[in-house]
Design an enzyme around this catalytic site. Sequence first.
Site, PDB file in Angstrom:
ATOM      1  N   HIS A   1       0.822  -1.214   0.000  1.00  0.00           N
ATOM      2  CA  HIS A   1       0.000   0.000   0.000  1.00  0.00           C
ATOM      3  C   HIS A   1       0.856   1.264   0.000  1.00  0.00           C
ATOM      4  O   HIS A   1       0.384   2.331  -0.391  1.00  0.00           O
ATOM      5  CB  HIS A   1      -1.004  -0.002   1.156  1.00  0.00           C
ATOM      6  CG  HIS A   1      -0.441   0.226   2.519  1.00  0.00           C
ATOM      7  ND1 HIS A   1      -0.050  -0.801   3.352  1.00  0.00           N
ATOM      8  CD2 HIS A   1      -0.224   1.366   3.227  1.00  0.00           C
ATOM      9  CE1 HIS A   1       0.371  -0.303   4.503  1.00  0.00           C
ATOM     10  NE2 HIS A   1       0.286   1.014   4.450  1.00  0.00           N
TER      11      HIS A   1
ATOM     12  N   ASP B   1       0.977  -7.924   2.526  1.00  0.00           N
ATOM     13  CA  ASP B   1       1.206  -6.513   2.198  1.00  0.00           C
ATOM     14  C   ASP B   1       2.710  -6.263   2.092  1.00  0.00           C
ATOM     15  O   ASP B   1       3.322  -5.622   2.944  1.00  0.00           O
ATOM     16  CB  ASP B   1       0.576  -5.639   3.277  1.00  0.00           C
ATOM     17  CG  ASP B   1       0.433  -4.187   2.854  1.00  0.00           C
ATOM     18  OD1 ASP B   1       0.887  -3.845   1.742  1.00  0.00           O
ATOM     19  OD2 ASP B   1      -0.126  -3.394   3.624  1.00  0.00           O
TER      20      ASP B   1
ATOM     21  N   SER C   1       4.051   2.418   8.549  1.00  0.00           N
ATOM     22  CA  SER C   1       3.836   1.335   7.591  1.00  0.00           C
ATOM     23  C   SER C   1       5.118   1.059   6.815  1.00  0.00           C
ATOM     24  O   SER C   1       5.739   1.975   6.278  1.00  0.00           O
ATOM     25  CB  SER C   1       2.726   1.709   6.607  1.00  0.00           C
ATOM     26  OG  SER C   1       1.473   1.702   7.224  1.00  0.00           O
TER      27      SER C   1
END
Length: 235
Positions: free
Chosen positions: A74, A113, A189
Amino acid sequence: MNKNVMVKGLTALTILTSLGFAENISNQPHSIAKAEKNVKEITDATKEPYNSVVAFVGGTGVVVGKNTIVTNKHIAKSNDIFKNRVSAHHSSKGKGGGNYDVKDIVEYPGKEDLAIVHVHETSTEGLNFNKNVSYTKFADGAKVKDRISVIGYPKGAQTKYKMFESTGTINHISGTFMEFDAYAQPGNSGSPVLNSKHELIGILYAGSGKDESEKNFGVYFTPQLKEFIQNNIEK
């Protein structure tokens, strides 16, 4: 930092329910009420393991080999990733490792991810990427109750891309999923999750809770994931 290098943008830690992992997480046991808040700013990131950490607009990544960075899908899929350069181990007082244009992205084909980002070797300042970073080694594995650290750029633009390190404990591992209580915020992240030897266990991808993330989640690097990464390190 040059405003053209890091612009103010979305620095949100991805909401748990927006990820493909959500269906797996809902069935996992969670044993903590609130993340530890053992956090310190890294003002000089020129030494290991800090000089292997890079800043994206909205996230973090870790260098694992020649021109090769591991981060979240992402983050890699962000519309800004090709518009804004990657900043190598930027910190508030130490000398940064340069700002680099993204060459290409390789997404992991599974639901995890995880993505590889390759950068051009020469920065806008004329620096060599591989001479200004270190490569983080993979851990053989990890287990519940192991102590960990998470290094990255929480709240990115809001803190002028200061680097922070938090520490905590692994609470659960299942397949490629892990849960831990090291403190994290939006911008973490893609942050590396390291063991006490500064070896790479995985990367953070999400958290739940409000300002103090009560639970944080990472992609745990199984042998299969490590093989994917190693096969995509530039030769």
